[in-house]
Design a protein around this motif. Structure first.
Motif, PDB file in Angstrom:
ATOM      1  N   ILE A   9       0.870  -1.222   0.009  1.00  0.00           N
ATOM      2  CA  ILE A   9      -0.133   0.027   0.043  1.00  0.00           C
ATOM      3  C   ILE A   9       0.995   1.157  -0.272  1.00  0.00           C
ATOM      4  CG2 ILE A   9      -1.807   1.249   1.301  1.00  0.00           C
ATOM      5  CD1 ILE A   9      -2.579  -1.072   2.510  1.00  0.00           C
ATOM      6  N   PRO A  10       0.840   2.073  -1.128  1.00  0.00           N
ATOM      7  CA  PRO A  10       1.655   3.262  -0.865  1.00  0.00           C
ATOM      8  C   PRO A  10       1.161   4.133   0.256  1.00  0.00           C
ATOM      9  CG  PRO A  10       0.261   3.217  -3.059  1.00  0.00           C
ATOM     10  CD  PRO A  10      -0.182   2.154  -2.019  1.00  0.00           C
ATOM     11  N   ASP A  11       2.237   5.079   0.809  1.00  0.00           N
ATOM     12  CA  ASP A  11       2.250   5.930   1.731  1.00  0.00           C
ATOM     13  C   ASP A  11       0.963   6.701   1.708  1.00  0.00           C
ATOM     14  OD1 ASP A  11       4.241   5.057   3.072  1.00  0.00           O
ATOM     15  OD2 ASP A  11       5.863   6.511   2.201  1.00  0.00           O
ATOM     16  N   GLY A  12       0.008   6.792   2.614  1.00  0.00           N
ATOM     17  CA  GLY A  12      -1.114   7.800   2.548  1.00  0.00           C
ATOM     18  C   GLY A  12      -2.289   6.865   2.036  1.00  0.00           C
ATOM     19  N   GLY A  13      -1.935   5.671   1.596  1.00  0.00           N
ATOM     20  CA  GLY A  13      -3.298   4.760   1.152  1.00  0.00           C
ATOM     21  C   GLY A  13      -4.162   4.553   2.536  1.00  0.00           C
ATOM     22  N   ASP A  14      -5.447   3.949   1.663  1.00  0.00           N
ATOM     23  CA  ASP A  14      -6.223   3.534   2.787  1.00  0.00           C
ATOM     24  C   ASP A  14      -6.017   2.194   3.101  1.00  0.00           C
ATOM     25  OD1 ASP A  14      -8.737   2.810   4.067  1.00  0.00           O
ATOM     26  OD2 ASP A  14      -9.872   3.601   2.339  1.00  0.00           O
ATOM     27  N   GLN A  15      -5.300   1.738   4.165  1.00  0.00           N
ATOM     28  CA  GLN A  15      -5.042   0.567   4.457  1.00  0.00           C
ATOM     29  C   GLN A  15      -6.275  -0.351   4.720  1.00  0.00           C
ATOM     30  OE1 GLN A  15      -2.470   0.126   8.026  1.00  0.00           O
ATOM     31  NE2 GLN A  15      -2.162  -2.053   7.678  1.00  0.00           N
ATOM     32  N   GLN A  16      -7.173   0.075   5.342  1.00  0.00           N
ATOM     33  CA  GLN A  16      -8.538  -0.721   5.602  1.00  0.00           C
ATOM     34  C   GLN A  16      -9.197  -0.990   4.326  1.00  0.00           C
ATOM     35  OE1 GLN A  16      -9.180  -2.213   8.657  1.00  0.00           O
ATOM     36  NE2 GLN A  16     -10.914  -3.013   7.711  1.00  0.00           N
ATOM     37  N   GLY A  17      -9.166   0.069   3.485  1.00  0.00           N
ATOM     38  CA  GLY A  17     -10.042  -0.476   2.264  1.00  0.00           C
ATOM     39  C   GLY A  17      -9.272  -1.335   1.386  1.00  0.00           C
ATOM     40  N   PHE A  18      -8.072  -1.346   1.553  1.00  0.00           N
ATOM     41  CA  PHE A  18      -7.152  -2.331   0.678  1.00  0.00           C
ATOM     42  C   PHE A  18      -7.341  -3.697   1.177  1.00  0.00           C
ATOM     43  CE2 PHE A  18      -3.515  -4.641   0.156  1.00  0.00           C
ATOM     44  CZ  PHE A  18      -3.144  -4.706  -1.332  1.00  0.00           C
ATOM     45  N   ILE A  19      -7.348  -3.549   2.496  1.00  0.00           N
ATOM     46  CA  ILE A  19      -7.482  -5.114   2.905  1.00  0.00           C
ATOM     47  C   ILE A  19      -8.904  -5.637   2.795  1.00  0.00           C
ATOM     48  CG2 ILE A  19      -7.726  -6.095   5.444  1.00  0.00           C
ATOM     49  CD1 ILE A  19      -5.654  -4.327   6.486  1.00  0.00           C
ATOM     50  N   VAL A  20     -10.018  -4.816   2.940  1.00  0.00           N
ATOM     51  CA  VAL A  20     -11.297  -5.300   2.322  1.00  0.00           C
ATOM     52  C   VAL A  20     -11.371  -5.735   1.195  1.00  0.00           C
ATOM     53  CG1 VAL A  20     -13.861  -4.565   2.379  1.00  0.00           C
ATOM     54  CG2 VAL A  20     -12.398  -4.119   4.561  1.00  0.00           C
ATOM     55  N   LEU A  21     -10.958  -4.922   0.281  1.00  0.00           N
ATOM     56  CA  LEU A  21     -10.908  -5.288  -1.208  1.00  0.00           C
ATOM     57  C   LEU A  21     -10.160  -6.376  -1.573  1.00  0.00           C
ATOM     58  CD1 LEU A  21     -11.667  -4.517  -4.212  1.00  0.00           C
ATOM     59  CD2 LEU A  21      -9.746  -3.039  -4.305  1.00  0.00           C
ATOM     60  N   ASN A  22      -8.931  -6.508  -1.011  1.00  0.00           N
ATOM     61  CA  ASN A  22      -8.104  -7.618  -1.176  1.00  0.00           C
ATOM     62  C   ASN A  22      -8.898  -9.184  -0.771  1.00  0.00           C
ATOM     63  OD1 ASN A  22      -5.818  -9.041  -1.814  1.00  0.00           O
ATOM     64  ND2 ASN A  22      -4.751  -8.756  -0.002  1.00  0.00           N
ATOM     65  N   ARG A  23      -9.453  -8.653   0.423  1.00  0.00           N
ATOM     66  CA  ARG A  23     -10.232 -10.016   0.945  1.00  0.00           C
ATOM     67  C   ARG A  23     -11.444 -10.551  -0.024  1.00  0.00           C
ATOM     68  NH1 ARG A  23     -13.742  -9.077   6.221  1.00  0.00           N
ATOM     69  NH2 ARG A  23     -15.430 -10.644   5.796  1.00  0.00           N
ATOM     70  N   PHE A  24     -12.246  -9.360  -0.593  1.00  0.00           N
ATOM     71  CA  PHE A  24     -13.175  -9.697  -1.480  1.00  0.00           C
ATOM     72  C   PHE A  24     -12.608 -10.387  -2.682  1.00  0.00           C
ATOM     73  CE2 PHE A  24     -15.426  -8.381  -5.410  1.00  0.00           C
ATOM     74  CZ  PHE A  24     -16.341  -9.238  -5.250  1.00  0.00           C
ATOM     75  N   LEU A  25     -11.615  -9.794  -3.327  1.00  0.00           N
ATOM     76  CA  LEU A  25     -10.989 -10.637  -4.402  1.00  0.00           C
ATOM     77  C   LEU A  25     -10.381 -11.788  -4.200  1.00  0.00           C
ATOM     78  CD1 LEU A  25      -9.299  -7.261  -5.758  1.00  0.00           C
ATOM     79  CD2 LEU A  25     -11.525  -8.402  -6.791  1.00  0.00           C
ATOM     80  N   GLN A  26      -9.767 -11.836  -3.044  1.00  0.00           N
ATOM     81  CA  GLN A  26      -9.259 -13.309  -2.888  1.00  0.00           C
ATOM     82  C   GLN A  26     -10.337 -14.218  -2.941  1.00  0.00           C
ATOM     83  OE1 GLN A  26      -5.884 -14.224  -2.226  1.00  0.00           O
ATOM     84  NE2 GLN A  26      -6.230 -16.424  -1.797  1.00  0.00           N
ATOM     85  N   ALA A  27     -11.265 -14.076  -2.101  1.00  0.00           N
ATOM     86  CA  ALA A  27     -12.589 -14.779  -1.844  1.00  0.00           C
ATOM     87  C   ALA A  27     -13.141 -15.039  -3.353  1.00  0.00           C
ATOM     88  CB  ALA A  27     -13.595 -14.535  -0.931  1.00  0.00           C
ATOM     89  N   TYR A  28     -13.431 -14.084  -4.005  1.00  0.00           N
ATOM     90  CA  TYR A  28     -14.339 -14.238  -5.293  1.00  0.00           C
ATOM     91  C   TYR A  28     -13.464 -14.836  -6.401  1.00  0.00           C
ATOM     92  CZ  TYR A  28     -16.830 -12.715  -9.287  1.00  0.00           C
ATOM     93  OH  TYR A  28     -17.739 -12.643 -10.339  1.00  0.00           O
ATOM     94  N   LEU A  29     -12.119 -14.149  -6.670  1.00  0.00           N
ATOM     95  CA  LEU A  29     -11.509 -14.616  -7.830  1.00  0.00           C
ATOM     96  C   LEU A  29     -10.621 -15.736  -7.832  1.00  0.00           C
ATOM     97  CD1 LEU A  29     -10.639 -10.888  -9.124  1.00  0.00           C
ATOM     98  CD2 LEU A  29     -12.550 -12.519 -10.119  1.00  0.00           C
ATOM     99  N   THR A  30      -9.944 -15.573  -6.534  1.00  0.00           N
ATOM    100  CA  THR A  30      -8.891 -16.890  -6.264  1.00  0.00           C
ATOM    101  C   THR A  30      -9.687 -18.090  -5.902  1.00  0.00           C
ATOM    102  OG1 THR A  30      -7.118 -15.312  -6.025  1.00  0.00           O
ATOM    103  CG2 THR A  30      -6.712 -17.586  -5.229  1.00  0.00           C
TER     104      THR A  30
END
Length: 79
Positions: A9-30
């Motif tokens: 996550i780049p500095d200043g990025g939305d860490q919580q948003g990234f984690i939630v999106l990553n969780r969705f993509l992992q479950a759905y696509l992988t």
């Protein structure tokens, strides 16, 4: 998925948003686990797909939209 889901996550990025999106993509696509992917959404979700008339209002409708994407992709691969 990296051991630390916030890795990259780049500095200043939305860490919580990234984690939630990553969780969705992992479950759905992988994992292809739609019930697990749907856990992050509220019942009032509004979703849109990539095709014409691919919209969904509510969690059940969005779940059906995701399932139809799997069916469509499988039929495309079978051709």
């Amino acid at each position: 998925m990296p051991a630390d889901p916030s890795e990259g996550i780049p500095d200043g990025g939305d860490q919580q948003g990234f984690i939630v999106l990553n969780r969705f993509l992992q479950a759905y696509l992988t994992e292809r686990d739609i019930p697990r992917a749907m856990e992050i959404f509220s019942d009032q979700i509004y979703g849109a797909g990539t095709g014409e008339s691919e919209t969904a209002v509510g969690k059940e409708a969005f779940s059906r939209l995701l399932k139809s994407a799997f069916v469509s992709a499988a039929s495309q691969r079978a051709r």
